[in-house]
Design an enzyme around this catalytic site. Structure first.
Site, PDB file in Angstrom:
ATOM      1  N   ASP A 187       9.395   9.945   3.669  1.00  0.00           N
ATOM      2  CA  ASP A 187       8.732  11.023   2.927  1.00  0.00           C
ATOM      3  C   ASP A 187       7.215  10.839   2.958  1.00  0.00           C
ATOM      4  O   ASP A 187       6.687   9.930   2.326  1.00  0.00           O
ATOM      5  CB  ASP A 187       9.232  11.027   1.477  1.00  0.00           C
ATOM      6  CG  ASP A 187       8.701  12.222   0.698  1.00  0.00           C
ATOM      7  OD1 ASP A 187       7.980  13.046   1.294  1.00  0.00           O
ATOM      8  OD2 ASP A 187       9.026  12.321  -0.498  1.00  0.00           O
ATOM      9  N   HIS A 189       5.274  13.126   1.843  1.00  0.00           N
ATOM     10  CA  HIS A 189       4.899  13.751   0.571  1.00  0.00           C
ATOM     11  C   HIS A 189       3.656  14.634   0.676  1.00  0.00           C
ATOM     12  O   HIS A 189       2.880  14.772  -0.271  1.00  0.00           O
ATOM     13  CB  HIS A 189       4.690  12.678  -0.514  1.00  0.00           C
ATOM     14  CG  HIS A 189       5.126  13.126  -1.872  1.00  0.00           C
ATOM     15  ND1 HIS A 189       4.230  13.583  -2.812  1.00  0.00           N
ATOM     16  CD2 HIS A 189       6.335  13.229  -2.430  1.00  0.00           C
ATOM     17  CE1 HIS A 189       4.881  13.922  -3.904  1.00  0.00           C
ATOM     18  NE2 HIS A 189       6.171  13.724  -3.704  1.00  0.00           N
ATOM     19  N   GLU A 214       9.878  13.885   6.024  1.00  0.00           N
ATOM     20  CA  GLU A 214       9.712  14.928   5.008  1.00  0.00           C
ATOM     21  C   GLU A 214       8.242  15.230   4.768  1.00  0.00           C
ATOM     22  O   GLU A 214       7.423  14.319   4.677  1.00  0.00           O
ATOM     23  CB  GLU A 214      10.372  14.428   3.715  1.00  0.00           C
ATOM     24  CG  GLU A 214      10.235  15.371   2.543  1.00  0.00           C
ATOM     25  CD  GLU A 214      11.064  14.908   1.342  1.00  0.00           C
ATOM     26  OE1 GLU A 214      12.128  14.291   1.546  1.00  0.00           O
ATOM     27  OE2 GLU A 214      10.634  15.140   0.199  1.00  0.00           O
ATOM     28  N   GLU A 240      10.265  21.442  -0.786  1.00  0.00           N
ATOM     29  CA  GLU A 240      10.581  21.203  -2.188  1.00  0.00           C
ATOM     30  C   GLU A 240       9.686  22.000  -3.125  1.00  0.00           C
ATOM     31  O   GLU A 240      10.095  22.313  -4.233  1.00  0.00           O
ATOM     32  CB  GLU A 240      10.481  19.711  -2.520  1.00  0.00           C
ATOM     33  CG  GLU A 240       9.063  19.159  -2.525  1.00  0.00           C
ATOM     34  CD  GLU A 240       9.039  17.642  -2.575  1.00  0.00           C
ATOM     35  OE1 GLU A 240       9.770  17.020  -1.796  1.00  0.00           O
ATOM     36  OE2 GLU A 240       8.281  17.077  -3.379  1.00  0.00           O
ATOM     37  N   ASP A 263      14.429  22.832  -4.454  1.00  0.00           N
ATOM     38  CA  ASP A 263      14.709  22.165  -5.728  1.00  0.00           C
ATOM     39  C   ASP A 263      15.358  23.203  -6.639  1.00  0.00           C
ATOM     40  O   ASP A 263      14.781  24.267  -6.881  1.00  0.00           O
ATOM     41  CB  ASP A 263      13.413  21.641  -6.348  1.00  0.00           C
ATOM     42  CG  ASP A 263      13.708  20.740  -7.534  1.00  0.00           C
ATOM     43  OD1 ASP A 263      13.328  19.562  -7.478  1.00  0.00           O
ATOM     44  OD2 ASP A 263      14.334  21.209  -8.510  1.00  0.00           O
ATOM     45  N   HIS A 290      16.148  18.851  -3.040  1.00  0.00           N
ATOM     46  CA  HIS A 290      15.191  17.955  -3.696  1.00  0.00           C
ATOM     47  C   HIS A 290      15.695  17.727  -5.120  1.00  0.00           C
ATOM     48  O   HIS A 290      16.205  18.652  -5.747  1.00  0.00           O
ATOM     49  CB  HIS A 290      13.839  18.676  -3.720  1.00  0.00           C
ATOM     50  CG  HIS A 290      12.716  17.948  -4.359  1.00  0.00           C
ATOM     51  ND1 HIS A 290      12.056  18.440  -5.470  1.00  0.00           N
ATOM     52  CD2 HIS A 290      12.094  16.792  -4.028  1.00  0.00           C
ATOM     53  CE1 HIS A 290      11.076  17.615  -5.787  1.00  0.00           C
ATOM     54  NE2 HIS A 290      11.073  16.601  -4.948  1.00  0.00           N
TER      55      HIS A 290
END
Lengths: 379, 404
Positions: A187, A189, A214, A240, A263, A290
């Protein structure tokens, strides 16, 4: 049946806040939902309160009508606050529908497509040896899929060549700990500004045979994400922090993604997620929800995963070991890396009001990321 | 065998809800009922039975070579017997993904009907109308358009007036005279213009009138010429302006079309619909619930359409069972536009427990539980299948084969 009230609950789980809501009806049924904790949580709670009059007196089984009506009356595109409120309400309405019919929510979303739901567990640690050790510990608990950050937490302050070397060392340590077989995701992020650097990082870690990388760019930068995917020889997962069917469709139509990560607490809820999954399916794209927040989120993720054909894996943070587990009355723990499907009506979780009351919310924000020269970064 | 078990508890059951009602159903059999009516047209239904006595019904698109449908139903039944009928999405995938090669019209027609029957069973098991399993109803009534016919401008105008007097505010007709293939093209266009001047004179300008070219015109440019000429009649949409196989050409044509393009009745599954949308080939999607893959696929197509700000107007030349399945979809779908409707034949009316007709231009919201309709099986024994249904051949003046 008619909706009589919507109540919100706000509790600190030791790390951040969880926002729950309950929709009450004129029958014995109450639905439970959770909204995304975005930081300025009280704005989400205020939003639910502002919206309440649109729902009171209405038939809770008209989920699409109630939510489309709420979204449309707001006129301007919804942001994180309104989408979080809508998502929490959606989950509670499905909980009511399931309880009214006496079946789990996935039975109302096309029926279950699978018998159990696979999860991946986060691997944490700031040094290669720490992540290796955590990975070994999780393997012994039966998990077979993992996700980790590819870079150390101070990566903005050190030279980029050092970041790449440490990324390689981290991945090497994890693979050494878990072996070649288990699924490993990474991830980023959405923290790296420059797509060229993000691509360099991806090229360094791709040889570790990753399940996905990700957020190699911010998901709303659709062009950057698409540009990266054109270069990637590894699955790209993202989404997400996108809200609603249209934003996911934009991403999918740009050929920017292999795996989407809605999410349930802010994408619009279970109905919106079902729609998003259908668009993804037509693009041969899979769904990996997510799931960093409370346990109603996990429950919603499990019901969603159980009801779509193109699910791949659910995020899981080992929340059964955390304080947030006190906020619900039921105990859900994955066994051998899988959640069994719940059999009880609705979402299958109820709130522990005493535990929630005993843990009042605290101010929470993410802090600020800065480069070594003081420039604000993404986090 | 446990049908509706309201007392048993599982080890992981942590509720004490008195409403607890585990569905435990198994498919025991899927029958295909097929009959031929007085006009040599076929009706093909399925009946999916369960070990709880609950059964579901669905309608198979009668594609022509209808003897293929019972064979497909039998093939799918072999895979579905023993499965839980309420696991609709999984059962759909079991049939579709098990086929390996893309399923064509007869196989998808069978799968579509089976899918409808599974929604029917699930609704009955939960004592809910099917639309409540789709997020609930978003409207109070369902707008319908009526197909009008006439070989001359006067006949067509008379039919239009008659339907508007019945309360319809939306109509659809062929833009072309029945014998347009024998006419010189410019004469055919002039005749079309005359037909719709007559319709407008009869019903005024406030009624919505769509045109269905029925994929019979091969050259895209001719459709554009025809539509341009018809614009003075204010068409609501032009349906199937060209053939459906080439989605790219549909996109190219739509770019130039002066009115909305409606199409999609001949497309299979969300995948082909998505291809059409991606090519920019459509304003109004017209999936056919008895061939596109049933209600499960109709829902997914509506979601994809919604993501692209497109609306759905379900195609429906089939029988009363297909109509009811469509009505549940229409009731629950935000981006629904209008439902096709037509006069039902006596054999179709006799084949079901009840028919739902539009009143004052609108269908009512259908009742449950399930689809809320049943098959009259005796009608199928009384009128056995007599053979394939043929559309007939259409030829051009030089005896080359035309599209129909």
């Amino acid at each position: 049946m008619k909706i009589t009230d919507i109540r919100t609950f706000h509790a600190n789980d030791g790390q951040r806040n969880n926002i729950f809501l309950e929709i009450h009806t004129d029958e014995e049924i109450t639905g439970v939902g959770e909204a995304y904790s975005i930081g300025p949580d009280r704005s989400v709670i205020s939003m639910v309160k502002e919206m309440k009059s649109w729902f009171i007196g209405q038939d809770p089984s008209r989920i699409e009508w109630l939510l489309e009506r709420a979204k449309n009356t707001m006129r301007f595109p919804l942001g994180q606050v309104a989408w979080s409120a809508i998502s929490g309400i959606d989950i509670a309405l499905w909980d009511i529908a399931g309880k009214a019919s006496g079946v789990p929510v996935y039975s109302l979303l096309g029926g279950k497509t699978r018998d159990r739901v696979r999860v991946y567990h986060g691997i944490y640690g700031d040094s290669p040896s720490a992540v290796g050790e955590h990975a070994r510990e999780l393997m012994s608990e039966g998990y077979s899929a993992f996700k980790t950050s590819p870079v150390p937490s101070n990566w903005r302050e050190i030279p980029w060549r050092q970041v790449l070397r440490e990324a390689d060392e981290r991945m090497s340590a994890i693979r050494e700990a878990i072996g070649d077989g288990p699924d490993l995701a990474v991830d980023v992020h959405a923290a790296i500004r420059e797509t060229a650097l993000s691509l360099q990082l991806a090229q360094v870690i791709t040889p570790y045979r990753l399940m996905f990388i990700e957020e190699p760019a911010r998901a709303e930068f659709v062009e950057s994400t698409a540009a990266l995917r054109r270069e990637f020889r590894v699955a790209l997962a993202t989404g997400e922090n996108l809200y609603g069917l249209q934003r996911y469709t934009e991403l999918l139509n740009a050929d920017a993604v292999d795996i989407i990560q809605p999410d349930m607490l802010c994408c619009g809820g279970l109905l919106e997620a079902k729609k998003i999954a259908a668009v993804a399916e037509a693009h041969y794209v899979t769904v990996a929800p997510h799931n960093p927040l409370g346990l109603i989120s996990t429950a919603a993720g499990v019901h969603h995963a159980a009801s779509i054909n193109n699910f791949t894996i659910l995020e899981w943070h080992g929340d059964n070991k955390k304080k947030k587990t006190e906020f619900i009355n039921e105990s859900w723990v994955p066994v051998d890396g899988y959640f069994e499907l719940p059999a009880n009506p609705g979402i299958g979780m109820t709130l522990n009001h005493d535990a929630i009351a005993a843990n009042p919310p605290a101010h929470w924000d993410r802090g600020f990321a800065e480069y070594s020269d003081g420039t604000p970064g993404f986090l | 065998m446990e049908p509706l078990d309201s007392s048993k508890s599982d080890s992981n059951d942590l509720t004490t809800s008195h409403r607890r009602k585990r569905i435990k159903l198994k498919i025991t059999n899927i029958e295909c009922l097929i009959s031929t009516d007085a006009s040599a047209s076929n009706l093909v239904y399925v009946k999916t039975k369960t070990d709880a006595g609950i059964y579901g019904v669905g309608e198979v698109y009668h594609v022509g070579p209808d003897a293929a449908s019972p064979v497909w139903v039998e093939y799918f039944a072999e895979q579905l017997i023993g499965q839980d009928p309420t696991e609709i999405e999984r059962n759909w995938a079991l049939c579709y993904q098990g086929a390996r090669f893309p399923i064509g019209s007869s196989g998808l027609a069978a799968l579509s009907a089976i899918d409808q029957s599974l929604w029917d069973i699930t609704g009955k098991a939960l004592d809910k109308p099917v639309y409540e399993l789709m997020g609930g109803r978003v409207r109070d009534k369902i707008r319908a358009y009526w197909d009008i016919h006439g070989s001359t401008p006067t006949e067509l105008a008379e039919d239009a007036r008659k339907q508007v007097d019945k309360g319809f505010t939306a109509l659809k007709a062929s833009p072309l005279s029945p014998n347009w293939r024998e006419m010189r093209w410019n004469d055919a266009v002039a005749d079309s213009v005359a037909r719709f001047k007559a319709v407008r004179k009869a019903v005024g300008n406030d009624i919505d009138v769509g045109f269905d070219a029925h994929a019979a015109i091969f050259e895209p440019i001719r459709v554009l010429e025809l539509t341009d000429a018809l614009m003075e009649s204010n068409p609501w949409f032009m349906e199937e302006p060209i053939r459906m196989e080439n989605r790219h050409e549909m996109g190219q044509l739509r770019d130039k079309m002066p009115c909305a393009v409606a199409t999609g009745e001949c497309l299979y599954t969300k995948f082909e619909m998505w291809e059409l949308i991606r090519e920019g080939g459509v304003d109004i999607l017209q999936p056919e619930v008895c061939i596109v893959g049933g209600l499960t696929e109709m829902r997914k197509i509506a979601f994809i359409a919604q993501a692209h700000d497109l609306v759905v107007a379900p195609h429906n030349p089939m029988g009363p069972l297909a109509t009811v399945a469509n009505l549940h979809f229409d009731a629950a779908t935000s981006n629904f536009l209008v439902q096709e409707s037509r006069i039902l034949k006596p054999a179709e009316i006799a084949s079901v427990s009840k028919v739902i007709n539009p009143v004052d231009g609108y269908y009512p919201i259908p009742n449950g539980p399930g689809l809320g309709i049943d098959i009259v099986e005796e009608e199928f024994t009384k009128h056995p299948y007599k053979g394939a249904w043929h559309r007939g051949d259409r030829v051009n003046p030089d005896n080359s084969i035309a599209y129909i």
